[in-house]
Design an enzyme around this catalytic site. Structure first.
Site, PDB file in Angstrom:
ATOM      1  N   SER A  68      18.305  -9.589   1.109  1.00 31.36           N
ATOM      2  CA  SER A  68      17.590  -9.315  -0.132  1.00 31.36           C
ATOM      3  C   SER A  68      18.569  -8.779  -1.180  1.00 31.36           C
ATOM      4  CB  SER A  68      16.430  -8.353   0.139  1.00 31.36           C
ATOM      5  OG  SER A  68      15.514  -8.331  -0.936  1.00 31.36           O
ATOM      6  N   ASP A  73      12.320 -14.082   1.130  1.00 34.11           N
ATOM      7  CA  ASP A  73      13.102 -12.861   1.355  1.00 34.11           C
ATOM      8  C   ASP A  73      13.447 -12.622   2.827  1.00 34.11           C
ATOM      9  OD1 ASP A  73      13.954 -10.106   1.496  1.00 34.11           O
ATOM     10  OD2 ASP A  73      12.998  -9.787  -0.432  1.00 34.11           O
TER      11      ASP A  73
END
Length: 316
Positions: free
Chosen positions: A84, A204
């Site tokens: 991320s 993500d």
């Protein structure tokens, strides 16, 4: 006789602090000699070091401060992995860009309106339109900083993680275009449209692996230092959307607590009161990383030297 023995004991006790100081001095000299050897040795002459950077949105900009201190202290870093926001910071660092540019990245985050992708979204329009959105500001930011780069062009081997939305499979990127891999890694599920790449729909990486320690070891790291931007904020979310983001963030934190057990050393800067969307606080998060890395640098060096000592002494 007793008087002479008493004098001997008294003299010994009086000399003890000096003896201990001498011992500590010898230990310090030995540690510094070993550290100099470790910091300057080629990877083959010492255990290789991996750096795993957690997710955490704006909070994870704290890794920038950690990286700054590691560089200043001469701490060897051979491999980098990130998830991320940690993927974005890690990719930036691995590209060999000057550290000052990374700080400028944080200072410019608010001006470039990165937070707008999070804080100005309203759930009702999303429900009416029945489709997810594309994070145009974040995409522009990544393309401006990393666009055109390939993994093979990086100064340090790098890996980042994403999740295949259809299968739940963890995807580890180590090759190909860098920008799209980072975009996939920062792509929050349920809010932003999945990134389509090689017949996969990617979101993500923090959903499945918030601290990519295994990815760092997969690159070749023997010893892994994890930088973790943990969430423990007690602020109530401001909207339904921020509630969803906080739920995802909490899940990532729970995964991280389990994953960090496999790291050889863990740094946890004090950034828990910064939410994933507080991009106007990036520099504050980075400063917290500086403080924590400086505070624990001696401990990190000692932990690495204990692990590396057999190999270092073998090469003497």
């Amino acid at each position: 006789m007793k008087f002479t023995f008493s004098i001997f004991i008294f003299a010994l006790l009086a000399a003890a602090p000096a003896l201990l100081a001498a011992q500590e001095g010898d230990d310090y000299i030995l540690r510094e000699a070993l550290w100099t050897r470790a910091a300057t040795a080629a990877p083959g002459a010492r255990p290789t070091v991996g750096l795993a950077l957690s997710g955490g949105g704006a909070r994870a900009f704290t890794h920038t401060g950690v990286l700054d201190v590691l560089s200043y202290s001469g701490f060897p870093v051979d491999y980098v992995s990130g998830t991320s926001m940690g993927a974005l910071v890690g990719a930036y660092y691995s590209s060999g860009r000057p550290m000052e540019e990374m700080w400028r990245f944080g200072r410019e985050a608010a001006d470039l309106k990165v937070a707008r992708d999070f804080k100005t979204i309203r759930m009702l329009p999303l429900l009416i339109a029945d489709k997810l959105i594309n994070p145009k500001h974040i995409t522009r930011f990544i393309e401006a900083k990393l666009g055109g780069l390939d993994f093979k062009e990086l100064k340090k081997p790098f890996a980042c993680t994403a999740m295949d939305l259809r299968t739940g499979e963890k995807i580890i990127f180590t090759e190909g275009p860098l920008a799209i891999a980072v975009r996939a890694s920062v792509n929050i599920p349920g809010i932003f449209a999945p990134v389509q790449y090689r017949q996969r729909y990617l979101v993500d990486g923090g959903v499945v692996d918030n601290i990519p320690i295994d990815a760092a070891r997969g690159l070749g790291a023997d010893w892994v230092l994890a930088s973790v931007a943990e969430n423990s904020t007690d602020r109530m979310p401001e909207s339904v959307l921020m509630t969803l983001m906080q739920v995802i963030d909490i899940r990532g934190t729970l995964l991280a607590r389990e994953a960090e057990k496999s790291a050889d050393f863990v740094l946890k800067p004090q950034v828990s009161d910064i939410t994933v969307a507080d991009f106007d606080r990036c520099v504050e998060a980075g400063d917290a990383g500086v403080v924590e890395a400086y505070r624990r640098m001696d401990a990190a060096k000692e932990a690495y030297l204990i692990y590396a000592a057999p190999k270092l002494i073998e090469k003497l």
